[in-house]
Write an enzyme that holds these catalytic residues in place. Sequence first.
Site, mmCIF file in Angstrom:
data_model
loop_
_atom_site.group_PDB
_atom_site.id
_atom_site.type_symbol
_atom_site.label_atom_id
_atom_site.label_comp_id
_atom_site.label_asym_id
_atom_site.label_seq_id
_atom_site.Cartn_x
_atom_site.Cartn_y
_atom_site.Cartn_z
ATOM 1 N N GLU A 44 -8.079 -6.426 7.376
ATOM 2 C CA GLU A 44 -6.998 -6.710 8.324
ATOM 3 C C GLU A 44 -7.524 -6.764 9.755
ATOM 4 O OE1 GLU A 44 -3.433 -4.595 5.722
ATOM 5 O OE2 GLU A 44 -4.311 -3.545 7.418
ATOM 6 N N LYS B 33 -1.845 5.516 -0.995
ATOM 7 C CA LYS B 33 -2.246 4.247 -0.374
ATOM 8 C C LYS B 33 -3.754 4.105 -0.269
ATOM 9 C CE LYS B 33 -0.005 1.525 1.311
ATOM 10 N NZ LYS B 33 0.569 1.552 2.669
ATOM 11 N N SER C 248 -3.304 6.414 4.068
ATOM 12 C CA SER C 248 -2.099 6.554 4.871
ATOM 13 C C SER C 248 -1.924 8.017 5.262
ATOM 14 C CB SER C 248 -0.875 6.085 4.078
ATOM 15 O OG SER C 248 0.327 6.515 4.695
#
Length: 465
Positions: free
Chosen positions: A292, A285, A279
């Site tokens: 995805e 993160k 991130s």
Amino acid sequence: MADGKLWGGRFAEGTAASVERYTESQSFDRVLAEVDVRGSQAHARMLARQGVLTADEAEAIAAGLERVLDEIRSGAFVWRPEREDVHMNVEARLTELIGPLGGKLHTGRSRNDQVALDFRLHVKARLAHWRELAARLVAVLAERAQEHRQTLLPGCTHFQPAQPVSLAQHLLAYAQMFMRDHARAGDCLARADVCPLGAAALAGTTYPLDPRAVADELGMAGVFANSMDAVSDRDFVIEAVFAASLCMAHLSRLCEELIIWANPRFGFVTLPDAYSTGSSIMPQKKNPDVCELMRGKTGRVYGALTALLTLVKGLPLTYNRDMQEDKEPFFDADRTVSASLAIMADMLAAMRFNPGPMREALSQGFLNATELADYLVGKGLPFREAHHVTGACVGYAEAKGIRLEDMSLAELQGFSPLIDEGAFEALRYETAVARRQASGGTGPEAVARQLEDVRAWLEQEGIAY
């Protein structure tokens, strides 16, 4: 000829620049250059065998086409948008190299059957590639399953904890999906492997062509049965993109599970750094971006399928220019499914599965409830009564915040006097898994048989395992 176009004899005015830009396809169909050259060489040799060209003419044409292909491969070839497509670009350059003889190549042939041949050869090659990639993914799944035959985790229905299963069983379920994808691509390949050259524009030709000889030289299994169908059929493309769509659906399902399993609340897997991103604002993160994106790209392939089905739904026989729009959806679907299969195999090979959190999750959700019911059936209680008794035990344990295996014998016997010390062995998760040895089940012996079958399949396909 207007604008110097090979078809321009009937036209007095040149094509508008906006139309040139709107109708050209050479910017994307140049990927077909190699199969276009191979098809043209086979056509020229066949014309010589049939006495339409001399042997020397055919050889000069074939050699000239090889020079064109060398230019394309080296990057020296100059693509001309005004020549519309790969076919016209290749033929025009051939004529520049060998003179008027290049104009004889198109004898007995139309761009209609020419493009159908090129596209079939291309789709055939890509389907074979998908099969290789799917088989490799199956091999990786089998390897990881072999490693985790003793690893247990919750199996779910309705995304709720249902029964304990082995991780090997879970991974082998996906292996079956991709084995079907492999077979489905093979089915599509059989119908793509038909040579349409000789159908000409739509009605066949007056020249004594030999379509079978062209098919044999190009390694194609069959020849067209109806010339009108040969130039207008795009089933082979639609079928291929359907196969790609279903394969992407399977990849997307696997991605969804990996995304969930990678969440620290589950912690079932640790994603490799090489297949994750961070991130820009939250340093802790580790995002499953590859999964995805693969999940998202599934819709892209579905879109290609919808585009192709819509393309052909209202077309009268035979060839219509709409069919130029069949290339880009396939090219895009091919890029997507090919990259996705390859990346998934590499990512799974590098992924770490975490047996500890999986084991801990077994204690949540009463996954051994069915075992207690089956235990009571073994004691002579009808299944519906056993189901009811077990449900009451679950309700009692849930209210007390304990597991079924944490209940005392006295507490269990309060629900049925048939229960004895043997119930605690039945409630062990390892026992639950070990009892399911029926074909295809999650028991160790059943999983071993599944692995043997997958191994045999891989050997048959020539995949190292």
